[in-house]
Design a protein around this motif. Structure first.
Motif, PDB file in Angstrom:
ATOM      1  N   THR A 286     -11.125  -4.483  -2.786  1.00  0.00           N
ATOM      2  CA  THR A 286      -9.934  -3.909  -3.412  1.00  0.00           C
ATOM      3  C   THR A 286     -10.283  -3.687  -4.880  1.00  0.00           C
ATOM      4  O   THR A 286     -10.673  -4.619  -5.572  1.00  0.00           O
ATOM      5  CB  THR A 286      -8.736  -4.879  -3.283  1.00  0.00           C
ATOM      6  OG1 THR A 286      -8.509  -5.143  -1.894  1.00  0.00           O
ATOM      7  CG2 THR A 286      -7.480  -4.293  -3.900  1.00  0.00           C
ATOM      8  N   GLN A 287     -10.165  -2.425  -5.321  1.00  0.00           N
ATOM      9  CA  GLN A 287     -10.559  -2.116  -6.695  1.00  0.00           C
ATOM     10  C   GLN A 287      -9.403  -2.285  -7.661  1.00  0.00           C
ATOM     11  O   GLN A 287      -9.598  -2.590  -8.838  1.00  0.00           O
ATOM     12  CB  GLN A 287     -11.092  -0.681  -6.769  1.00  0.00           C
ATOM     13  CG  GLN A 287     -12.375  -0.499  -5.960  1.00  0.00           C
ATOM     14  CD  GLN A 287     -12.778   0.959  -5.882  1.00  0.00           C
ATOM     15  OE1 GLN A 287     -11.975   1.814  -5.511  1.00  0.00           O
ATOM     16  NE2 GLN A 287     -14.027   1.244  -6.215  1.00  0.00           N
ATOM     17  N   ALA A 288      -8.207  -2.074  -7.172  1.00  0.00           N
ATOM     18  CA  ALA A 288      -7.034  -2.188  -8.032  1.00  0.00           C
ATOM     19  C   ALA A 288      -5.873  -2.688  -7.198  1.00  0.00           C
ATOM     20  O   ALA A 288      -5.755  -2.370  -6.019  1.00  0.00           O
ATOM     21  CB  ALA A 288      -6.694  -0.822  -8.637  1.00  0.00           C
ATOM     22  N   GLY A 318      -9.492   8.398  -3.740  1.00  0.00           N
ATOM     23  CA  GLY A 318     -10.581   7.590  -3.199  1.00  0.00           C
ATOM     24  C   GLY A 318     -10.661   6.181  -3.766  1.00  0.00           C
ATOM     25  O   GLY A 318     -11.684   5.507  -3.620  1.00  0.00           O
ATOM     26  N   VAL A 319      -9.583   5.703  -4.389  1.00  0.00           N
ATOM     27  CA  VAL A 319      -9.589   4.335  -4.929  1.00  0.00           C
ATOM     28  C   VAL A 319      -9.104   3.364  -3.848  1.00  0.00           C
ATOM     29  O   VAL A 319      -8.172   3.664  -3.110  1.00  0.00           O
ATOM     30  CB  VAL A 319      -8.681   4.250  -6.180  1.00  0.00           C
ATOM     31  CG1 VAL A 319      -8.605   2.809  -6.704  1.00  0.00           C
ATOM     32  CG2 VAL A 319      -9.190   5.185  -7.266  1.00  0.00           C
ATOM     33  N   ARG A 320      -9.765   2.204  -3.747  1.00  0.00           N
ATOM     34  CA  ARG A 320      -9.335   1.172  -2.807  1.00  0.00           C
ATOM     35  C   ARG A 320      -8.262   0.321  -3.499  1.00  0.00           C
ATOM     36  O   ARG A 320      -8.572  -0.491  -4.366  1.00  0.00           O
ATOM     37  CB  ARG A 320     -10.527   0.310  -2.384  1.00  0.00           C
ATOM     38  CG  ARG A 320     -11.631   1.102  -1.677  1.00  0.00           C
ATOM     39  CD  ARG A 320     -12.737   0.210  -1.122  1.00  0.00           C
ATOM     40  NE  ARG A 320     -13.610  -0.356  -2.143  1.00  0.00           N
ATOM     41  CZ  ARG A 320     -14.705   0.246  -2.625  1.00  0.00           C
ATOM     42  NH1 ARG A 320     -15.057   1.454  -2.201  1.00  0.00           N
ATOM     43  NH2 ARG A 320     -15.460  -0.355  -3.535  1.00  0.00           N
ATOM     44  N   VAL A 321      -7.014   0.548  -3.134  1.00  0.00           N
ATOM     45  CA  VAL A 321      -5.908  -0.051  -3.879  1.00  0.00           C
ATOM     46  C   VAL A 321      -4.901  -0.682  -2.930  1.00  0.00           C
ATOM     47  O   VAL A 321      -4.758  -0.243  -1.781  1.00  0.00           O
ATOM     48  CB  VAL A 321      -5.217   1.033  -4.751  1.00  0.00           C
ATOM     49  CG1 VAL A 321      -4.712   2.182  -3.897  1.00  0.00           C
ATOM     50  CG2 VAL A 321      -4.107   0.459  -5.611  1.00  0.00           C
ATOM     51  N   LYS A 322      -4.239  -1.739  -3.394  1.00  0.00           N
ATOM     52  CA  LYS A 322      -3.197  -2.396  -2.602  1.00  0.00           C
ATOM     53  C   LYS A 322      -1.948  -2.588  -3.431  1.00  0.00           C
ATOM     54  O   LYS A 322      -2.026  -2.797  -4.643  1.00  0.00           O
ATOM     55  CB  LYS A 322      -3.684  -3.782  -2.164  1.00  0.00           C
ATOM     56  CG  LYS A 322      -4.571  -3.746  -0.963  1.00  0.00           C
ATOM     57  CD  LYS A 322      -4.672  -5.108  -0.314  1.00  0.00           C
ATOM     58  CE  LYS A 322      -5.422  -4.957   1.005  1.00  0.00           C
ATOM     59  NZ  LYS A 322      -6.111  -6.177   1.383  1.00  0.00           N
ATOM     60  N   LEU A 340      -8.386 -14.714  -8.957  1.00  0.00           N
ATOM     61  CA  LEU A 340      -9.328 -15.502  -8.160  1.00  0.00           C
ATOM     62  C   LEU A 340     -10.178 -14.606  -7.260  1.00  0.00           C
ATOM     63  O   LEU A 340     -11.382 -14.817  -7.106  1.00  0.00           O
ATOM     64  CB  LEU A 340      -8.558 -16.513  -7.293  1.00  0.00           C
ATOM     65  CG  LEU A 340      -9.468 -17.352  -6.403  1.00  0.00           C
ATOM     66  CD1 LEU A 340      -9.877 -18.626  -7.112  1.00  0.00           C
ATOM     67  CD2 LEU A 340      -8.832 -17.658  -5.059  1.00  0.00           C
ATOM     68  N   LYS A 341      -9.552 -13.594  -6.702  1.00  0.00           N
ATOM     69  CA  LYS A 341     -10.274 -12.692  -5.799  1.00  0.00           C
ATOM     70  C   LYS A 341     -11.097 -11.653  -6.548  1.00  0.00           C
ATOM     71  O   LYS A 341     -11.797 -10.836  -5.938  1.00  0.00           O
ATOM     72  CB  LYS A 341      -9.288 -12.005  -4.856  1.00  0.00           C
ATOM     73  CG  LYS A 341      -8.697 -12.964  -3.821  1.00  0.00           C
ATOM     74  CD  LYS A 341      -8.030 -12.198  -2.688  1.00  0.00           C
ATOM     75  CE  LYS A 341      -8.114 -12.984  -1.387  1.00  0.00           C
ATOM     76  NZ  LYS A 341      -8.036 -12.153  -0.203  1.00  0.00           N
ATOM     77  N   GLY A 342     -10.995 -11.649  -7.866  1.00  0.00           N
ATOM     78  CA  GLY A 342     -11.886 -10.815  -8.680  1.00  0.00           C
ATOM     79  C   GLY A 342     -11.606  -9.331  -8.643  1.00  0.00           C
ATOM     80  O   GLY A 342     -12.499  -8.522  -8.925  1.00  0.00           O
ATOM     81  N   VAL A 343     -10.367  -8.959  -8.298  1.00  0.00           N
ATOM     82  CA  VAL A 343     -10.033  -7.528  -8.253  1.00  0.00           C
ATOM     83  C   VAL A 343     -10.138  -6.945  -9.672  1.00  0.00           C
ATOM     84  O   VAL A 343      -9.546  -7.480 -10.615  1.00  0.00           O
ATOM     85  CB  VAL A 343      -8.619  -7.326  -7.675  1.00  0.00           C
ATOM     86  CG1 VAL A 343      -8.173  -5.884  -7.813  1.00  0.00           C
ATOM     87  CG2 VAL A 343      -8.617  -7.762  -6.219  1.00  0.00           C
ATOM     88  N   PRO A 344     -10.918  -5.881  -9.846  1.00  0.00           N
ATOM     89  CA  PRO A 344     -11.251  -5.381 -11.190  1.00  0.00           C
ATOM     90  C   PRO A 344     -10.044  -4.994 -12.043  1.00  0.00           C
ATOM     91  O   PRO A 344     -10.029  -5.281 -13.240  1.00  0.00           O
ATOM     92  CB  PRO A 344     -12.142  -4.167 -10.907  1.00  0.00           C
ATOM     93  CG  PRO A 344     -12.757  -4.450  -9.573  1.00  0.00           C
ATOM     94  CD  PRO A 344     -11.717  -5.203  -8.802  1.00  0.00           C
ATOM     95  N   VAL A 345      -9.050  -4.345 -11.446  1.00  0.00           N
ATOM     96  CA  VAL A 345      -7.918  -3.875 -12.250  1.00  0.00           C
ATOM     97  C   VAL A 345      -6.603  -4.303 -11.597  1.00  0.00           C
ATOM     98  O   VAL A 345      -6.394  -4.096 -10.401  1.00  0.00           O
ATOM     99  CB  VAL A 345      -7.935  -2.331 -12.377  1.00  0.00           C
ATOM    100  CG1 VAL A 345      -6.649  -1.843 -13.055  1.00  0.00           C
ATOM    101  CG2 VAL A 345      -9.158  -1.880 -13.164  1.00  0.00           C
ATOM    102  N   ARG A 346      -5.726  -4.904 -12.417  1.00  0.00           N
ATOM    103  CA  ARG A 346      -4.397  -5.269 -11.928  1.00  0.00           C
ATOM    104  C   ARG A 346      -3.359  -4.439 -12.672  1.00  0.00           C
ATOM    105  O   ARG A 346      -3.474  -4.246 -13.883  1.00  0.00           O
ATOM    106  CB  ARG A 346      -4.151  -6.745 -12.193  1.00  0.00           C
ATOM    107  CG  ARG A 346      -2.762  -7.209 -11.797  1.00  0.00           C
ATOM    108  CD  ARG A 346      -2.603  -8.696 -11.987  1.00  0.00           C
ATOM    109  NE  ARG A 346      -2.217  -9.061 -13.338  1.00  0.00           N
ATOM    110  CZ  ARG A 346      -2.836  -9.978 -14.091  1.00  0.00           C
ATOM    111  NH1 ARG A 346      -3.904 -10.618 -13.634  1.00  0.00           N
ATOM    112  NH2 ARG A 346      -2.393 -10.260 -15.295  1.00  0.00           N
TER     113      ARG A 346
END
Lengths: 477, 477
Positions: A286-288, A318-322, A340-346
């Motif tokens: 998950t990138q964002a 094409g972004v992996r986002v949730k 904790l899960k290290g997702v690059p952008v919140r």
């Protein structure tokens, strides 16, 4: 989830174990030494796989699949190779409820079966080169296991190529080393030293082993991938001869090269901090993530509507986002979990943000928090992710460089390794006894020698004879 | 290569074995019952994998990886399941040169380990559903092997899901059946019957098994994929309980579903003809091949220049294309080889074609040969490949339909299966003894029953009691 992690500086192994567990990357399996790679760890592996496999194919390699089980008689034909692996082999003795006539080894690596097949596949120079790779599981018996880093079963790719000339095989081994370097540095943001192994550290059956070595956050080295120049060792053991364009019989020249799920652990250890993982955007499952903030049902509806709009826009790019729309958790809990899960952008999105048509964007690497117009959050996400990717690589490179030292004497290395850890570069005479002495007294081994031999500018740190190699020492996984 | 193939009509098994070998798809490995999947077969598998995996992910499934080895004590907890597989298990008894305390089974399938883990992963309805899948190797002991169709080791995906309600699990099992149908028909051009298995043919541990069944060119059936509704059998065996949203403890509901490298063989057998393979463009490793024709060096240069231009144009459009520039073979040899390998479109390009700015295009399915302007050969290739894809599916559907018969009596089925083969549809009373009697006397089994029970319009072909099922019988692989 919310149990907190040990501090890296106080208990790095404990931190590693907890972060891998709490992030849902892996856990131990029911059989001794086995592991279950959970979806979050497996997705990271899949993204790594894709980066490698694309490069393998772009350089003309094809995938295939050899059997899991190898008859002992086949495994035994390259003596040094068998000797190197015999203590690690798992053995199948029964099939369909009956004793087998010949016990079968679960592949610890596949040179044996593959070169045995190559003897039928290669007759003429026109059949060469063979540029093959397989993605598979292998097993090596381990008493002490650590998730991803050391387990009885692991997943990897093993490339096995055969060539008509020594030069071509040599170039192939170096080409694959370069692909490994590129994926480690450009995709995983792990700076590595690419070079040669000392003779003592070579793969059993190789004439030369080329590793890439990265530094973890505890300043230890991790071998991230290796490429082997096999010379004619396997072609001679398995009788792989071909007719040259000059009409002569010659043994083929070989390489093999491997990259494993170990690098999932390597990515964790190279970048993580006390809050958890920090994943490279290029491979982050998950990138964002968008965390909606609301109190009333009405707020919830309005915020989720915009959150979904942003998500759809990003997915379209094409972004992996949730969108984390779980009702049972508060925003603060979610922030901590995604850190904790290290997702690059919140992205944080509340009713006021919706009114102002912006989102609050937080970068996992720098921790920087800024307000961004909703449209820009969608349109500029690719460049934001690139910036995070670069920041992570820069951070890891600065850390590695700050913990790499030059030394002239054995005392310096002994004290340095014990007190500070990190990489220690010294002159070395090339003698295995000197190497063994350093390893015995410091637990540091030679991780890498330069690809082209370099004048180390001084005498061997142990024996005082002229130095012929510039060796990099470190404690390693 | 040039040895020629047995005729399908005279020796279908011999044809299959030879085409798989000569096309470079697979060969037997050194351990009994094992196979090597060679690059041409593996590339077909990879393309199939991609089609399936994309659909799994689009429906919310995630990949993970469970261990290869399963302790016998874990395997034994679902009795019917263990009983179903015990005769097929390969057993590891030694590791690192020592006897193991408990023997380990190489997974014949992974319900046992996975449900054992699910008992830790599932506590509350909030943890559900779990929608997981793994791509891996499994082993089942086989004495008589046939490449791809029946080997001790094979590759597959196995999906394992857990749900809070019976309905949701049931829908999931049917959703995956529909994905299998879609990939079989739309991607592989193999028309299939999707339905239920009879009780006798169910997966050990399943309450309902849903297969897709295709017809091969020898009129036998091949089970192409199966989806199982597991009910609560595994959750009860492995104690997978969860707290419902009503605050009660309930056992989770399960499904599992699998598709294997068997379908590489299925694709060969569903489409091949006496000249070799006919591969569906959607998964063909090479979709189009350009064969240059020349005599002099000058001609060679001119022709290869244009061939390369066409290739580059096609690659730019995402077409998997090759130029066969091997000097050691004549064009006629190359034509036969690419026909054997089933490449959907062949382009022939000689000096006169270059002058006229066109290519000769040959369609592997219809054999149609036509002259096409060079630019169109590039621009229209996608629609040409679509047309080949459709022609192949139409051909397979016409063949299947022509060999599907309705029958009312046991005699008809007995004689029909023996004389003509194919699918025979009859009324059946649903009784296992009647089913067994037909199978014993005809070697045909019930391949599939309609998803929704249908009035068969007549009495059972065996006992004469009222028919309750419309059963499709066939000899099968």
């Amino acid at each position: 989830m919310s149990k907190g992690l040990p501090k890296q500086s106080e208990d790095f192994p404990g931190w590693y174990q907890e972060v891998v567990k709490q992030a849902g990357m892996a856990e131990h399996g029911s059989a001794r030494g086995s592991q279950v790679i959970k979806p979050y760890g497996y997705a990271l592996w899949e993204n790594m796989q894709r980066a490698l496999d694309d490069r393998f194919k772009a350089t003309g390699h094809e995938n295939l699949m050899f059997p899991l089980l190898i008859p002992y008689s086949v495994l035994a034909r390259e003596e040094e190779h068998l000797e190197g692996f015999s203590a690690e082999v798992w053995t199948v003795t029964q099939g369909g409820g009956k004793e087998l006539e010949e016990p079968l080894a679960i592949r610890p690596t596949s040179e044996a079966t593959i070169w045995s097949a190559y003897s039928n596949w290669i007759q003429s120079y026109r059949d060469l080169p063979l540029l093959y790779n397989q993605w598979c599981n292998v097993m090596r018996y381990e008493l002490r296991t650590r998730l991803f880093l050391r387990t009885s079963e692991f997943l990897w790719q093993e490339g096995h190529t055969a060539h008509a000339t020594r030069d071509e095989a040599w170039e192939e081994a170096l080409q694959m080393l370069e692909i490994y370097r590129e994926v480690a540095e450009d995709i995983l943001c792990v700076p590595v030293l690419a070079g040669r192994k000392s003779e003592a550290q070579r793969f059993p059956g190789a004439d030369e082993t080329f590793p890439i070595e990265g530094m973890m956050r505890d300043k230890r080295a991790l071998q991230c991938g290796t490429s082997h120049f096999l010379g004619q060792n396997f072609s001679k053991a398995y009788d792989v001869k071909f007719l040259t364009d000059q009409g002569e019989q010659e043994y083929a020249w070989g390489t093999s090269w491997g990259w494993s799920t170990r690098m999932v652990g390597g990515t964790v250890m190279a970048h993580g901090d006390d809050k958890g993982l920090r994943l490279p955007p290029a491979v982050a499952p998950t990138q964002a993530v968008i965390v909606p903030i609301y109190k009333t049902d009405d707020e919830r509806t309005r915020v989720l509507e915009v959150a979904t709009k942003i998500k759809d826009g990003l997915v379209g790019n094409g972004v992996r986002v949730k969108v984390d729309d779980r009702d049972q958790h508060r925003p603060g809990f979610k922030f901590a979990e995604w850190e904790l899960k290290g997702v690059p952008v919140r992205m944080e999105l509340g009713p006021r943000d919706v009114e102002a048509d912006h989102v609050v964007m937080v970068d996992r690497v720098t921790g920087e928090k800024r307000t961004v117009a909703t449209d820009s959050a969608i349109a500029d996400m690719a460049s934001v992710l690139n910036a995070v990717q670069k920041a992570l690589r820069d951070d890891a490179t600065a850390f590695r460089d700050a913990n790499t030292h030059e030394a002239a004497t054995f005392d310096e290395v002994r004290e340095g390794v014990a007190a500070e850890g990190g990489f220690w570069i010294t002159p070395w005479c090339g003698d295995a006894q000197c190497e063994e002495k350093v390893s015995a007294e410091t637990s540091a081994s030679i991780r890498v020698l330069p690809l082209e031999r370099e004048d180390p500018g001084g005498p061997c740190l142990v024996c005082g004879n002229p130095g012929t190699e510039r060796a990099t020492w470190a404690k390693a996984y």
